[in-house]
Design a protein around this motif. Structure first.
Motif, mmCIF file in Angstrom:
data_model
loop_
_atom_site.group_PDB
_atom_site.id
_atom_site.type_symbol
_atom_site.label_atom_id
_atom_site.label_comp_id
_atom_site.label_asym_id
_atom_site.label_seq_id
_atom_site.Cartn_x
_atom_site.Cartn_y
_atom_site.Cartn_z
ATOM 1 N N PRO A 334 0.832 -1.216 0.000
ATOM 2 C CA PRO A 334 0.000 0.000 0.000
ATOM 3 C C PRO A 334 0.863 1.260 0.000
ATOM 4 O O PRO A 334 2.014 1.257 0.460
ATOM 5 C CB PRO A 334 -0.809 -0.132 1.304
ATOM 6 N N LEU A 335 0.293 2.327 -0.492
ATOM 7 C CA LEU A 335 1.032 3.592 -0.592
ATOM 8 C C LEU A 335 1.418 4.154 0.771
ATOM 9 O O LEU A 335 2.436 4.848 0.893
ATOM 10 C CB LEU A 335 0.189 4.617 -1.360
ATOM 11 N N GLN A 336 0.615 3.878 1.812
ATOM 12 C CA GLN A 336 0.960 4.379 3.141
ATOM 13 C C GLN A 336 2.306 3.818 3.613
ATOM 14 O O GLN A 336 3.111 4.518 4.223
ATOM 15 C CB GLN A 336 -0.136 4.002 4.145
ATOM 16 N N VAL A 337 2.561 2.522 3.327
ATOM 17 C CA VAL A 337 3.828 1.914 3.719
ATOM 18 C C VAL A 337 4.973 2.490 2.888
ATOM 19 O O VAL A 337 6.064 2.760 3.402
ATOM 20 C CB VAL A 337 3.753 0.379 3.574
ATOM 21 N N TRP A 338 4.709 2.713 1.592
ATOM 22 C CA TRP A 338 5.744 3.288 0.727
ATOM 23 C C TRP A 338 6.111 4.707 1.182
ATOM 24 O O TRP A 338 7.281 5.112 1.091
ATOM 25 C CB TRP A 338 5.280 3.317 -0.724
ATOM 26 N N ALA A 339 5.128 5.457 1.684
ATOM 27 C CA ALA A 339 5.408 6.816 2.172
ATOM 28 C C ALA A 339 6.366 6.772 3.362
ATOM 29 O O ALA A 339 7.285 7.598 3.473
ATOM 30 C CB ALA A 339 4.102 7.509 2.542
ATOM 31 N N GLU A 340 6.167 5.805 4.269
ATOM 32 C CA GLU A 340 7.076 5.664 5.401
ATOM 33 C C GLU A 340 8.478 5.248 4.948
ATOM 34 O O GLU A 340 9.484 5.689 5.508
ATOM 35 C CB GLU A 340 6.519 4.629 6.385
ATOM 36 N N ASP A 343 10.473 8.158 3.280
ATOM 37 C CA ASP A 343 10.872 9.227 4.196
ATOM 38 C C ASP A 343 12.295 9.038 4.706
ATOM 39 O O ASP A 343 12.949 9.999 5.128
ATOM 40 C CB ASP A 343 9.911 9.279 5.401
ATOM 41 N N ASN A 362 -3.314 9.419 -6.258
ATOM 42 C CA ASN A 362 -3.127 8.775 -4.951
ATOM 43 C C ASN A 362 -1.721 8.990 -4.429
ATOM 44 O O ASN A 362 -1.523 9.237 -3.226
ATOM 45 C CB ASN A 362 -3.432 7.274 -5.070
ATOM 46 N N ILE A 366 -0.935 10.992 -0.898
ATOM 47 C CA ILE A 366 -0.417 10.281 0.267
ATOM 48 C C ILE A 366 1.067 10.571 0.494
ATOM 49 O O ILE A 366 1.502 10.821 1.636
ATOM 50 C CB ILE A 366 -0.657 8.762 0.108
ATOM 51 N N VAL A 367 1.870 10.545 -0.578
ATOM 52 C CA VAL A 367 3.314 10.729 -0.434
ATOM 53 C C VAL A 367 3.686 12.204 -0.421
ATOM 54 O O VAL A 367 4.531 12.638 0.367
ATOM 55 C CB VAL A 367 4.066 9.982 -1.564
ATOM 56 N N LYS A 443 2.191 -6.563 3.816
ATOM 57 C CA LYS A 443 1.803 -5.244 4.347
ATOM 58 C C LYS A 443 2.318 -5.029 5.773
ATOM 59 O O LYS A 443 2.369 -3.888 6.247
ATOM 60 C CB LYS A 443 0.284 -5.092 4.302
#
Length: 466
Positions: A334-340, A343, A362, A366-367, A443
């Protein structure tokens, strides 16, 4: 008066002895024709003969392979084949049928071609998408090394056909989905006609064959028809129409990971008389200059510079351009994990690869709005993007295999450690660091583990730039 036998006593042991008294390897003379035998006629001589693997037990149950005592050495039966010295009759014509002169009977092969098993033209029917076709590249190179001068053609799905933009050993790639269980009759018969008119010596298929697919391969009129078959009752009758068969461990061949074609590769590289075993070459891809220039324009427009960005591949999407393997369905994050994850990247720009334009919104939401995003769907463009990058962080998609093929440092994210070892064997030699989830679900992968792996990635990049 006692009844006496009309037969001489000297041959009574011969007639009364059971049939098992004959030696198993050859027929011996009867005792009355050999008055001074070297051994008693009623004893069995124990001999052990080792034969090669049967070609196909369905075709001839009495075929035990080549005779181990036969000596070879003639021009027609020894060594590798030579490249075809004959130029085409018409150099301007790309089709093969004009190579046969008028009145030549194409159904009758030459003696050397038959005895030595030469392969001048080979067709590979590849099941699956981009990932499965990419992993077949080493087998294609093995064919080129084993049969010098061979012309290799490919039949694959439309997605799989795109992969052969990266392979210079393939003559023609034809789009036809072998996994379609109910093809259109017109397409089916047309493809049969195309394959029949190319006069192949060998047809290889990685699709699990039942009677239907085996009949398709049989109707191509190729001399050698080699294919995987189902490991269950669906394979009934397929062996009758094929020259060589391989039975995989499961119905999903892709579960074998990087070495999913090991049975076929072992057969293709087998030693033959004076030819030693052909080693399997590593996975390599070739990228054209036009493709590099096209992709360079795309990532420059996204705000990235050559050698100063890291490719991020494997975001969660329902697009068919995600380039997943059929053997690992849990391979998108998911994109939320990729954002972390992104970083924690320092010194390099993360470049997100999206498989569909609808994912751009998206990623920006998110990112971040200033995120570098490039829309790429073909494996050729992805390979060119990875070739100009500083490294790759990706899940188990074709991006990891392309990074290994181009010798780029990479971090591979897997749902389990077993999957990582299966799809990326000898990861340390390939500059690849495997990070796996501890729960068995991708995930839930630990971001801290990825952050620690990035230190190794940064060290590799610093060494590469020094």
């Amino acid at each position: 008066m006692a009844s006496t036998s009309l037969l001489p006593k000297t041959i009574s042991p011969f007639l009364t002895s059971p049939p098992s008294s004959f030696p198993s390897a050859h027929f011996t003379k009867p005792s009355f024709l050999n008055p001074l035998p070297d051994y008693p006629p009623c004893t069995r001589k124990t001999t052990t003969l080792t034969y090669a693997k049967k070609k196909n037990p369905w075709l001839d149950p009495f075929d035990d392979g080549d005779d181990p005592e036969m000596e070879y050495g003639s021009l027609y039966a020894d060594g590798k084949q030579e490249e075809d010295p004959r130029p085409p009759d018409n150099p301007n014509n790309p089709y093969g049928f004009l190579k046969f002169p008028m009145g030549f009977n194409v159904e009758i092969a030459s003696l050397g071609l038959k005895v030595r098993g030469d392969v001048r033209r080979c067709c590979c029917v590849i099941s699956g998408g981009v990932y499965e076709n990419l992993l077949f590249f080493p087998a294609i190179q093995l064919l080129k090394d084993r049969y010098p001068g061979v012309q290799i053609d490919i039949v694959a799905s439309p997605r799989g056909k795109q992969t052969y933009e990266l392979n210079k050993n393939v003559r023609w790639a034809t789009a036809y989905d072998p996994d379609d269980d109910f093809p259109e009759p017109a397409e089916y018969t047309d493809m049969l006609g195309v394959l029949k008119n190319r006069y192949y010596d060998m047809v290889l298929s990685t699709k699990l064959a039942g009677l239907g697919h085996a009949a398709f391969l049989f109707m191509t009129s190729a001399r050698d028809r080699v294919s995987y078959i189902y490991p269950n009752v669906n394979a009934a009758g397929a062996g009758l129409l094929l020259s060589e068969t391989f039975t995989p461990d499961s119905v999903n061949l892709s579960e074998g990971g990087y070495h999913m074609y090991h049975q076929m590769i072992d057969w293709l590289g087998r030693p033959f008389r004076s030819v030693p075993r052909q080693p399997l070459p590593p996975l390599k891809v070739s990228i054209s200059r036009k493709l590099k220039e096209f992709v360079e324009a795309k990532y420059r427009a996204a705000g990235a510079e050559k050698g100063k960005y890291i490719v991020i591949h494997g975001i969660e999407s329902d697009s068919k351009a995600s380039m997943q393997s059929r053997g690992d369905t849990d391979s998108l994050l998911p994109l939320q994990v990729w954002a972390e994850i992104t970083d924690n990247i320092r010194g390099f720009k993360p470049l997100f690869v999206i498989p569909h334009e609808k994912e751009r919104e998206n990623v920006e939401e998110i990112v971040g709005d200033d995120t570098s995003i490039v829309f790429i769907t073909t494996p050729g463009q992805l390979a060119a993007l990875i070739n100009d990058s500083a490294g790759v962080i990706a899940t188990n998609t074709a991006a990891i295999q392309l990074a290994n093929a181009r010798e780029k440092p990479s971090i591979a994210l897997f749902s389990s450690e077993e999957k990582g070892k299966l799809f990326v064997p000898n990861a340390a030699e390939k500059k690849c660091t495997i990070v796996s989830s501890k729960t068995g679900k991708l995930k839930d992968i630990g971001v801290e583990d990825i952050k620690q792996a990035m230190q190794i990635l940064d060290l590799s990049l610093a060494l590469a730039q020094a």
